[in-house]
Design a protein around this motif. Structure first.
Motif, PDB file in Angstrom:
ATOM      1  N   ARG A 190       0.832  -1.209   0.000  1.00 15.01           N
ATOM      2  CA  ARG A 190       0.000   0.000   0.000  1.00 15.01           C
ATOM      3  C   ARG A 190       0.864   1.255   0.000  1.00 15.01           C
ATOM      4  O   ARG A 190       0.557   2.244  -0.679  1.00 15.01           O
ATOM      5  CB  ARG A 190      -0.916  -0.012   1.222  1.00 15.01           C
ATOM      6  N   LEU A 191       1.954   1.254   0.782  1.00 13.20           N
ATOM      7  CA  LEU A 191       2.870   2.392   0.758  1.00 13.20           C
ATOM      8  C   LEU A 191       3.435   2.600  -0.639  1.00 13.20           C
ATOM      9  O   LEU A 191       3.517   3.736  -1.141  1.00 13.20           O
ATOM     10  CB  LEU A 191       4.017   2.166   1.743  1.00 13.20           C
ATOM     11  N   TYR A 192       3.825   1.501  -1.285  1.00 14.47           N
ATOM     12  CA  TYR A 192       4.382   1.602  -2.633  1.00 14.47           C
ATOM     13  C   TYR A 192       3.340   2.148  -3.598  1.00 14.47           C
ATOM     14  O   TYR A 192       3.626   3.033  -4.421  1.00 14.47           O
ATOM     15  CB  TYR A 192       4.868   0.225  -3.096  1.00 14.47           C
TER      16      TYR A 192
ATOM     17  N   ASP B  48       2.262  10.212  -4.609  1.00 16.84           N
ATOM     18  CA  ASP B  48       3.098  11.097  -3.799  1.00 16.84           C
ATOM     19  C   ASP B  48       4.278  10.277  -3.305  1.00 16.84           C
ATOM     20  O   ASP B  48       4.123   9.371  -2.481  1.00 16.84           O
ATOM     21  CB  ASP B  48       2.297  11.650  -2.616  1.00 16.84           C
ATOM     22  N   ALA B  49       5.463  10.587  -3.818  1.00 16.91           N
ATOM     23  CA  ALA B  49       6.653   9.789  -3.524  1.00 16.91           C
ATOM     24  C   ALA B  49       6.984   9.763  -2.034  1.00 16.91           C
ATOM     25  O   ALA B  49       7.713   8.880  -1.574  1.00 16.91           O
ATOM     26  CB  ALA B  49       7.855  10.326  -4.302  1.00 16.91           C
TER      27      ALA B  49
ATOM     28  N   HIS C 104       5.258   8.790   0.364  1.00 16.55           N
ATOM     29  CA  HIS C 104       4.796   7.570   1.011  1.00 16.55           C
ATOM     30  C   HIS C 104       5.851   6.466   0.948  1.00 16.55           C
ATOM     31  O   HIS C 104       5.881   5.589   1.823  1.00 16.55           O
ATOM     32  CB  HIS C 104       3.511   7.078   0.341  1.00 16.55           C
ATOM     33  N   ARG C 105       6.686   6.481  -0.081  1.00 17.26           N
ATOM     34  CA  ARG C 105       7.707   5.432  -0.218  1.00 17.26           C
ATOM     35  C   ARG C 105       8.970   5.739   0.563  1.00 17.26           C
ATOM     36  O   ARG C 105       9.780   4.841   0.825  1.00 17.26           O
ATOM     37  CB  ARG C 105       8.064   5.265  -1.694  1.00 17.26           C
ATOM     38  N   GLN C 106       9.187   6.984   0.876  1.00 13.36           N
ATOM     39  CA  GLN C 106      10.423   7.383   1.542  1.00 13.36           C
ATOM     40  C   GLN C 106      10.408   6.950   3.003  1.00 13.36           C
ATOM     41  O   GLN C 106       9.377   6.912   3.647  1.00 13.36           O
ATOM     42  CB  GLN C 106      10.600   8.903   1.426  1.00 13.36           C
ATOM     43  N   ARG C 107      11.549   6.609   3.513  1.00 12.65           N
ATOM     44  CA  ARG C 107      11.750   6.258   4.931  1.00 12.65           C
ATOM     45  C   ARG C 107      10.847   5.104   5.359  1.00 12.65           C
ATOM     46  O   ARG C 107      10.446   5.018   6.521  1.00 12.65           O
ATOM     47  CB  ARG C 107      11.500   7.500   5.796  1.00 12.65           C
ATOM     48  N   TRP C 108      10.544   4.196   4.447  1.00 13.69           N
ATOM     49  CA  TRP C 108       9.644   3.101   4.795  1.00 13.69           C
ATOM     50  C   TRP C 108      10.261   2.168   5.833  1.00 13.69           C
ATOM     51  O   TRP C 108       9.551   1.507   6.596  1.00 13.69           O
ATOM     52  CB  TRP C 108       9.256   2.305   3.547  1.00 13.69           C
ATOM     53  N   ARG C 109      11.596   2.125   5.909  1.00 15.16           N
ATOM     54  CA  ARG C 109      12.252   1.255   6.885  1.00 15.16           C
ATOM     55  C   ARG C 109      11.945   1.685   8.320  1.00 15.16           C
ATOM     56  O   ARG C 109      11.986   0.854   9.229  1.00 15.16           O
ATOM     57  CB  ARG C 109      13.772   1.261   6.635  1.00 15.16           C
TER      58      ARG C 109
ATOM     59  N   THR D 184       1.126   8.980   9.570  1.00 17.80           N
ATOM     60  CA  THR D 184       0.831   9.378   8.189  1.00 17.80           C
ATOM     61  C   THR D 184       1.854  10.373   7.652  1.00 17.80           C
ATOM     62  O   THR D 184       2.523  11.083   8.401  1.00 17.80           O
ATOM     63  CB  THR D 184      -0.563  10.011   8.086  1.00 17.80           C
ATOM     64  N   LEU D 185       1.905  10.439   6.318  1.00 19.95           N
ATOM     65  CA  LEU D 185       2.773  11.398   5.641  1.00 19.95           C
ATOM     66  C   LEU D 185       2.326  12.825   5.937  1.00 19.95           C
ATOM     67  O   LEU D 185       3.153  13.714   6.161  1.00 19.95           O
ATOM     68  CB  LEU D 185       2.751  11.128   4.134  1.00 19.95           C
ATOM     69  N   THR D 186       1.017  13.070   5.945  1.00 24.50           N
ATOM     70  CA  THR D 186       0.529  14.420   6.219  1.00 24.50           C
ATOM     71  C   THR D 186       0.879  14.848   7.640  1.00 24.50           C
ATOM     72  O   THR D 186       1.202  16.009   7.888  1.00 24.50           O
ATOM     73  CB  THR D 186      -0.987  14.505   6.000  1.00 24.50           C
TER      74      THR D 186
END
Length: 431
Positions: A19-21, A27-28, A30-35, A84-86
């Motif tokens: 889902r993040l991917y 919006d990129a 969401h993929r950043q800092r997923w670790r 969340t990203l927001t």
């Protein structure tokens, strides 16, 4: 029960990462800092304070507390986590480099254990009702006291937690102290098995507005919106509400042909679709991100920027707060009230029932059920400047009268920091 819950989470983990991917295609960020969501965060200095706020609403509510903690404990590192990203962007915009920010880990034993080993806080302050069994248990195992701050629990949520009473009771026993917003919230927590609950009030009443906000709102109106025209805002709207709001706008513009609607969807991923919907309905639209001033025929100014909701409130004559025409539970009605705006909201206010009821009782707010009632309420308020002024003053008085949660929470935090390390409750096996 906890093992079953944890096993289910492990099964769902690939879907969560997928889902993040998928959201990252739009919006990129969401993929950043997923670790970080697996607990792989930078190692921080031990002994800091950790505040967890899920998204934008919880982060904004936590800002008075975070700023007070920065002032009171300047030598302690302060970590703010969001889900969340927001929420992450709200932290950076409001607090900059004054705090450290990472994403909270998924509620898996390994991820939460890894996160706590690297963060090593002396206290966890969890905003509102973020109850995650493994995270809470790992905090107990690590001897980290936990404060559930500004805690609220609606009847609906209490019924849901009641269906898993064993797991819920174990979670609540793990929380060192629950600081509830109101007596009703405290009673529901106690009924579910929480042993340590006190009522400190609603932190949202302690919001401090920037002193220049009213002037900046007037300037926005003069430069971008059209100073001579009536302006109303529909804020934090969800899917299913925008059509109703646009129906009301169509009715209102028959009598008020220059009326401008500031429409602010709650979630950024809806900005484009809401803009399309407005145009499909025949309304001329200007988007905030376009940085163009409204034309005389502009009917909708779409607030598609982040962190400007208070500014847009300050530019309006009255406010409708969304998440309330659909069964989301409503959003913060105290922000527009503090700015002196009459407030409108729908029938679904279970997340903000106390604040809504107080504003209604003070004749500072009106509850509407559909487009007809929304249009009628907006029309009445536009036609009566004295009613708008009185309602706005009443709302400001409600907010001022119920301040004080911040002082109470700071007292609870000081007490918890002086406590000896906590340990698992007898009979509760740590994971």
């Amino acid at each position: 029960m906890r093992l079953l819950y944890t096993g289910l989470l492990y099964l769902l983990l690939p879907l969560a990462l997928l889902r993040l991917y998928w959201r990252g295609r739009r919006d990129a960020g969401h993929r950043q800092r997923w670790r970080e969501r697996l607990g792989f965060v930078p190692t921080l200095s031990p002994g800091g304070l950790w505040v967890h706020a899920v998204s934008v609403g919880e982060t904004r509510a936590a800002l008075p507390l975070i700023r007070a903690l920065l002032d009171r404990y300047p030598d302690r590192p302060l970590l703010v986590t969001t889900t969340t990203l927001t929420g992450s962007r709200q932290v950076r915009e409001a607090l900059g480099e004054r705090v450290q920010h990472v994403y909270a880990p998924y509620d898996l034993p390994g991820a939460t254990r890894r996160f706590l080993r690297r963060v090593r806080p002396s206290l966890a302050v969890i905003m509102e009702t973020e109850l995650w069994p493994n995270l809470l248990r790992q905090c107990v195992t690590a001897g980290i006291p936990m404060l559930l701050a500004n805690a609220r629990l609606s009847e609906r949520s209490a019924r849901g937690y009641g269906r898993i009473r064993g797991l819920t009771a174990a979670m609540l026993r793990d929380v060192t102290l629950i600081a509830a917003q109101a007596d009703a919230d405290a009673a529901r927590f106690r009924a579910l098995g929480a042993p340590r609950v006190e009522v400190t009030g609603n932190l949202k009443y302690d919001l401090a507005l920037p002193t220049d906000l009213p002037e900046r709102g007037r300037q926005l109106r003069w430069d971008w919106l059209g100073d001579k025209r009536p302006v109303w805002i529909a804020a934090s709207t969800h899917a299913g509400e925008d059509d109703t709001i646009l129906d009301a706008l169509a009715r209102l513009r028959v009598r008020w042909p220059t009326l401008l609607l500031l429409l602010v969807p709650r979630h950024p991923e809806r900005f484009d679709s809401v803009a399309v919907l407005c145009r499909q309905r025949g309304f001329s639209v200007i988007r905030r991100s376009e940085r163009n001033a409204c034309m005389p025929d502009t009917a909708v100014f779409l607030g598609d920027s982040m962190g400007e909701l208070l500014l847009l409130y300050a530019a309006a004559d009255l406010a409708f707060v969304g998440g309330s025409l659909v069964a989301t539970g409503g959003h913060n009605v105290l922000e527009p009230a503090l700015l002196g705006l009459p407030v409108l909201f729908g029938p679904h206010m279970f997340n903000f029932s106390e604040a809504g009821e107080r504003l209604l009782a003070a004749e500072a707010a009106w509850q509407v059920a559909d487009a007809d009632e929304l249009a009628a309420a907006v029309d009445r308020l536009l036609a009566d400047p004295e009613l708008r002024r009185t309602a706005g003053q009443n709302g400001q008085a409600v907010v001022e009268r119920h301040r004080g949660a911040l002082t109470a929470l700071l007292g609870s935090i000081e007490m918890l920091l002086e406590m000896p390390p906590c340990h698992p409750a007898p009979g509760d096996k740590a994971d």
